[in-house]
Design an enzyme around this catalytic site. Structure first.
Site, PDB file in Angstrom:
ATOM      1  N   GLY A 178       0.797  -1.134   0.016  1.00 45.72           N
ATOM      2  CA  GLY A 178       0.039   0.110   0.031  1.00 45.72           C
ATOM      3  C   GLY A 178       0.725   1.429   0.015  1.00 45.72           C
ATOM      4  O   GLY A 178       1.768   1.162  -0.082  1.00 45.72           O
TER       5      GLY A 178
ATOM      6  N   CYS B  78      -2.299  10.622  10.873  1.00 46.38           N
ATOM      7  CA  CYS B  78      -1.504  11.706  10.219  1.00 46.38           C
ATOM      8  C   CYS B  78      -1.787  13.066  10.550  1.00 46.38           C
ATOM      9  O   CYS B  78      -0.719  13.837  10.625  1.00 46.38           O
ATOM     10  CB  CYS B  78      -1.517  11.366   8.621  1.00 46.38           C
ATOM     11  SG  CYS B  78      -3.352  11.070   7.805  1.00 46.38           S
TER      12      CYS B  78
ATOM     13  N   HIS C 139      -0.597  17.225   4.713  1.00 47.34           N
ATOM     14  CA  HIS C 139      -1.785  17.803   5.060  1.00 47.34           C
ATOM     15  C   HIS C 139      -1.599  19.042   5.963  1.00 47.34           C
ATOM     16  O   HIS C 139      -0.782  19.399   6.835  1.00 47.34           O
ATOM     17  CB  HIS C 139      -2.300  16.716   6.401  1.00 47.34           C
ATOM     18  CG  HIS C 139      -2.709  15.468   5.896  1.00 47.34           C
ATOM     19  ND1 HIS C 139      -2.787  15.122   4.580  1.00 47.34           N
ATOM     20  CD2 HIS C 139      -3.230  14.480   6.518  1.00 47.34           C
ATOM     21  CE1 HIS C 139      -3.184  13.913   4.167  1.00 47.34           C
ATOM     22  NE2 HIS C 139      -3.376  13.408   5.490  1.00 47.34           N
TER      23      HIS C 139
ATOM     24  N   ASN D  45       2.054  13.793   5.251  1.00 45.74           N
ATOM     25  CA  ASN D  45       1.334  12.837   5.950  1.00 45.74           C
ATOM     26  C   ASN D  45       1.593  11.432   5.749  1.00 45.74           C
ATOM     27  O   ASN D  45       1.511  10.679   6.730  1.00 45.74           O
ATOM     28  CB  ASN D  45      -0.217  12.807   5.282  1.00 45.74           C
ATOM     29  CG  ASN D  45      -0.207  12.687   3.878  1.00 45.74           C
ATOM     30  OD1 ASN D  45       0.408  13.792   3.390  1.00 45.74           O
ATOM     31  ND2 ASN D  45      -0.799  11.668   3.421  1.00 45.74           N
ATOM     32  N   THR D  46       2.653  11.177   4.939  1.00 46.45           N
ATOM     33  CA  THR D  46       3.101   9.854   4.625  1.00 46.45           C
ATOM     34  C   THR D  46       4.424   9.624   5.150  1.00 46.45           C
ATOM     35  O   THR D  46       4.963   8.488   5.634  1.00 46.45           O
ATOM     36  CB  THR D  46       3.160   9.352   3.249  1.00 46.45           C
ATOM     37  OG1 THR D  46       3.429  10.312   2.318  1.00 46.45           O
ATOM     38  CG2 THR D  46       1.606   9.035   2.823  1.00 46.45           C
TER      39      THR D  46
END
Lengths: 351, 351, 351, 351
Positions: free
Chosen positions: B16, B151, B243, B328-329
């Protein structure tokens, strides 16, 4: 049917984004006939069809394409003047038109907070037009000047108006604003693809002030501002049209989301304006789906004149939180100015 | 130079979006060596390079491309397990790994609010790792399970942590969240071009709860939640990563924007974690330009591990308003889990 | 290790998009040390960090932020001048620098087709540098001027060069070009969200002419253009970086896609330039997946200096069709100019 | 006025992207009344308003929202069936409807190239409907099946039809296709923000074959394909609606851009179909501005049924190059199927 009224209308600043929407909306207006389009020096003398970089999906009307762009000076024969001028130009030009006898409905911010200039949304504060008596007395104008609020303000003010009976005290609002609000060329594509701009010059100040005047009480030819505290943060996002605003509202009375939705969905314009061409029967459309309103799907509700509210929920900090969407160039600008012009004619008893 | 420690690491849910970022970040990790990548039934047995639709700008490391995808089952030899599993899978799988003796650093939400599971940001609440003693006692695990927050939470918690000395009481927050947060395929392009989605399932609840635990006080092997009221509204916008969160904060002490910026800019991680590979010297980067932070320009600050704060202003309703950005990641997911894994090794005295 | 060479370099037009990429790439260049950044009157005298609206994801180097912007006039001490000037400014300014003894590697289009100015891609036509002897003779310059091609041209020329042994006769090419190619502010966001612009002024002409010179044969101090017919159509699309070009090519020899892919994948730069800092071992990267190259995933191949080719198929009309991608601001502009500067130093025997 | 004809219509596959456009267009259709909407097992039995994730800017008609979704099986009372089924479902289902006596106008690709099935654009090859006699003879159907071409094909075929008198020999075409062409959820936003996908499965083959049948000559109940060689390359770009195609065309006669524009601008539908509700007087709209057509500004020309052509120029390799735009979900799909249904009724003498 009785004959429809017919008024000669000029659009000031007709080549810009809001000017284009005015030309588009006036193309089908039942009362108004465009007799003049004005522009900056760069455009004057050229046909509108050449001078204007048209950006709407709907085509430019033929009659507009052929009209020569005029300078922004009184002189043409028209009762009504709709102004889409930049604020710094409006500051100087609009009073000259009002002094020369024109009825001026302005979208510019220059005079919004002037104490003798109505800041008007006809379905919110039609009675504020009474300020015009004072305006005429004090300024000696034979015409008149009224203004509509900032585009984003319209998203907030309609639902707040519907909640006023419950005592609106404090409001947090964060906006996600469309590109058309910055005009053309406006925002560079290099700045907004895969990006957000968390800053729109002057916007937060307007959002913290204008609702207080719009929701204020008319007393003896002055508007007493509503005692509401507002805090605004504004962002530019890569949508074309449609400003989305996230609000948290503190009310004196602790009402439920259901009560709030009922108050908004049943909010109706005052009788005096309900039959105006630009009026909508439902100024606030309430959606119950969890993922609405969305700019692309909902901005054209009520022909772009309805504010769409959704996600009405209890707020853990204040009373309620919800999301509101306004079509920034229709309800928030061009449609707003037209609606104001119509309301002014009604107030003057001419329609 | 002394020899670097070396730990065998497995990534659960490696195909993912977050799994891909983990593979990318682990490619250059000085301590960790990937020995297993797991995936769903659809992927098991295929080489990772085929099973995974790689979406990062940086290329997939060759070693990863060749690894066969394993089922998400204990069995491989590894000390550390980084979990990028979907929450519903994690709920069942992660305890099995912890029971089998693995140290599990999870990005999933399943156990974040469990009273014996640390919800950890090492530069915020390193001491919460003490919950693991209770976890081992109560669950009888030979391994351990710890989690990182949602996140978006990371964008809020770091600046709030820096403001805690001034008494954080109430917080409004509105997020503008990137597409990668929804994974792949995630959001359909038809839904987000020229659009905003004002709804992310489950997100507002997480934002209203997780900061209370992260900022809470450890007392006698339990975390007493911080007495902060939060109200959250979350939006999906068409950015790829990063974000953005707009916050209004009510403090007990009425400090100025300058004081707040100083508190944030000088916030430092606790000594125990400052030298970990994923730690950054400045967890909060403060920008003074009026139009920053912007996702595309600022998300990689501190290699994606710094939260960037800007637009710190007085709030007419609360004390301060400002904008915070998190990658966010990275800080919000893959980097967070890695950082937690490193912090766990430190707490265990193994590095 | 032996000591590295060190050359003083100035960047002309440093505040624009290509100028920013030059500053970014020069930040880690092993040979070059920036001693001057020039800009337009609006910028002169201000620190680069203030004068420049930086738009790259990577941060502006500190040394650059502090440098004062100089006027675009000879005077500073530097051997090398990299020009990112607009073409109309370059036309007048660049000869003055060459006359004053500077070695000028220009990205501007002004002199690309001049018969005594090398239009250079070092891994395509290094030998064309011999034109400089004629240039010095005819113009009497003590310095030199050489240019790199249009950004989109680079995507086409590398694969065509690899196919030249099979007799390239006719080429159709259609481009999908990124926003950064138009600079800043460049394209308005209002024009490109949910849209394509099928027109880039002057671009098709360049694409139909420049490859003929680049692929031409040097004969007696002149370049005889390659006898290739090209037809180009160019489009602006909403990507940030990376120009994609769809090509159909008619060859004298009817080779298969496999042969073509082999010719491209094994294409190597000439020995003289293979070890230059900006050279890449594989100027053409061939992908076999059906859906590659993609701008966001492939533009950074070879650090942005490799052209990525995919979808090589038989063409029902010509011989082969395929897709090529170039990083327009690296291989197509800033990296191209740097590579040319390095190649010039090699040709002069100074490295 | 005479009474308008009224036909009962069913839409197969009504919940998808093309199905939604059909519902939208049928809402105002003067002849057709929708009596059934069908969907997949997941939707059957639910009201359309719930089963369908509506994605159009215009609201879903109330009558549609309330209709129950039926299985895709013959049984309902309707003369006409418009099929927006996926091709693999259509292959099996459509013949069953035709055999059961329904008139089927299909948008699916399954039977487009079958020798006894008309591949129809009524303003291009109305006479091809004569294939239906052979279809009935050979298949023994009491109903009929006809198809419209692939969305992108429509952009190419109309201008090529207008150029047929000059001998169309060879055509290169490169498409930039909108997201709606991939349906919903279709393309993931993670794949297309700041990106282009140079591959659409099966699309290039369709573009290279379908125009030959559409432009072919009907001889003795068969269509003899036009002897045109086509080479296609197709790309997905981040626009919502509107496929743009860049064409280079080799003609037997070397005509000028002016002659070509005249031929296209004066192209008219055959008399038999000119008065059908979905017909447009100008199937090809020619624009002379250098930067048109643009998807967002031009896709709604002729209500989405006109192909807009621009940038007509001499081609250095072939005769002419130009750009064509089609509204992929109107002229290219839903409007095409409606137009075909109307044409079929005309051919049958029922209107």
């Amino acid at each position: 049917m009785s004959r429809q009224p017919s008024f000669r209308v000029a659009v000031l600043g007709a080549t810009g984004m809001v000017g284009q929407w005015l030309v588009h909306l006036l193309d089908r207006h039942p009362w108004f006939r465009v007799v003049a389009l004005t522009g900056s020096d760069r455009s004057v003398g050229r046909p509108y069809g050449e001078a204007c970089r048209w950006l709407l999906g709907a085509p430019m009307p033929d009659w507009a394409a052929r009209m020569p762009v005029l300078p922004t000076e009184p002189g043409f024969e028209a009762e009504l003047v709709i102004s889409a001028l930049p604020s710094e130009v409006a500051r100087e030009a609009e009073p000259r038109f009002a002094a020369a006898g024109y009825l001026v409905a302005s979208n510019a911010s220059a005079y919004r907070m002037a104490p003798d200039v109505p800041l008007l949304m006809p379905d919110v504060n039609f009675d504020h037009l009474a300020l015009l008596s004072r305006q005429r007395d004090e300024r000696g104008w034979t015409g008149a000047l009224l203004t509509n609020p900032n585009c984003t303000t319209t998203a907030a003010v309609l639902p707040l108006k519907a909640l006023m009976p419950y005592g609106v005290r404090r409001v947090h609002l964060v906006s996600l604003q469309a590109l058309s609000g910055a005009g053309y060329p406006g925002v560079s594509a290099m700045e907004i693809v895969d990006n957000i701009l968390p800053y729109i010059p002057g916007e937060e100040e307007k959002l913290e002030k204008e609702p207080r005047k719009l929701l204020g009480r008319l007393t003896d030819e002055a508007v007493e501002e509503a005692p509401i505290l507002l805090s605004a943060q504004t962002n530019r996002v890569p949508t074309l049209d449609g400003h989305l605003v996230c609000l948290s509202v503190e009310l004196e009375e602790r009402i439920s989301p259901e009560q709030a939705m009922a108050a908004m969905a049943t909010y109706r314009p005052p009788e005096e304006v309900a039959d105006l061409p630009t009026a909508v029967p439902m100024p606030i459309v309430v959606r119950r789906e969890p993922d609405r309103p969305q700019p692309r799907l909902d901005r054209m509700a009520g022909g772009g004149m309805s504010v769409v509210v959704g996600r009405v929920q209890p707020c853990p900090v204040f009373t309620l939180k919800f999301v509101a969407l306004t079509h920034n160039t229709i309800r928030g600008a061009a449609g707003a100015a037209l609606f104001n012009a119509e309301a002014l004619l009604r107030w003057l008893g001419r329609v």
